[in-house]
Design a protein around this motif. Sequence first.
Motif, mmCIF file in Angstrom:
data_model
loop_
_atom_site.group_PDB
_atom_site.id
_atom_site.type_symbol
_atom_site.label_atom_id
_atom_site.label_comp_id
_atom_site.label_asym_id
_atom_site.label_seq_id
_atom_site.Cartn_x
_atom_site.Cartn_y
_atom_site.Cartn_z
ATOM 1 N N GLN A 1 0.818 -1.212 0.000
ATOM 2 C CA GLN A 1 0.000 0.000 0.000
ATOM 3 C C GLN A 1 0.850 1.259 0.000
ATOM 4 O O GLN A 1 0.611 2.189 0.775
ATOM 5 N N ARG B 1 -10.246 0.706 8.718
ATOM 6 C CA ARG B 1 -9.603 0.613 7.408
ATOM 7 C C ARG B 1 -10.589 0.116 6.342
ATOM 8 O O ARG B 1 -10.571 0.579 5.213
ATOM 9 N N ASP C 1 -9.875 0.639 2.458
ATOM 10 C CA ASP C 1 -8.573 -0.030 2.394
ATOM 11 C C ASP C 1 -8.692 -1.442 1.840
ATOM 12 O O ASP C 1 -7.825 -1.937 1.152
#
Length: 168
Positions: A84, A160, A165
């Motif tokens: 990421q 997240r 995410d």
Amino acid sequence: MHPPMAKDPIAEVQKNWRRHGWVSAAAPAATVTAIMRTQQILLGRAQEILKPFDLTFARYEVISLLSFSREKRMPMNKASRLLQVHPTSITNAVDRLEAAGLVERQPHDSDRRAILLVLTPEGKRTAEQATEVLNAELFEQTGFTPEEIEDLNRILANFRERAGDFTR
């Protein structure tokens, strides 16, 4: 490291927000600030542990990721996605790792545009040794109780996920 402060500066943030009339933002401001400070503390510990290996935590993450892959290799764009991080960040980390002899860049077998990151034998040894020390000196000694770790993992995963995410 400096000596502990007499007052919790993040509790003071919360008081200041309330005092200025930002009551609904006071607790969340303290939460965000506390998370950021906690990240600084943990990253500082990790960096100190990794210093003898001449690694930053970002570079450690790259060789660790490669060490877990079946063939000890992975397309650079996939590594960037899994870690990421922006492609520029992974390029910088790989430049340093390559200069240290821990990874090599190789052309992809079937995609001329892709670059494979390959963990060298020295990179594999370094990843294993650094992981042993990180486990012993940081991951198994975070300062959080097992219950707190479980709660934090759940809370942070939920956040997240809501932030986009990942999806379950």
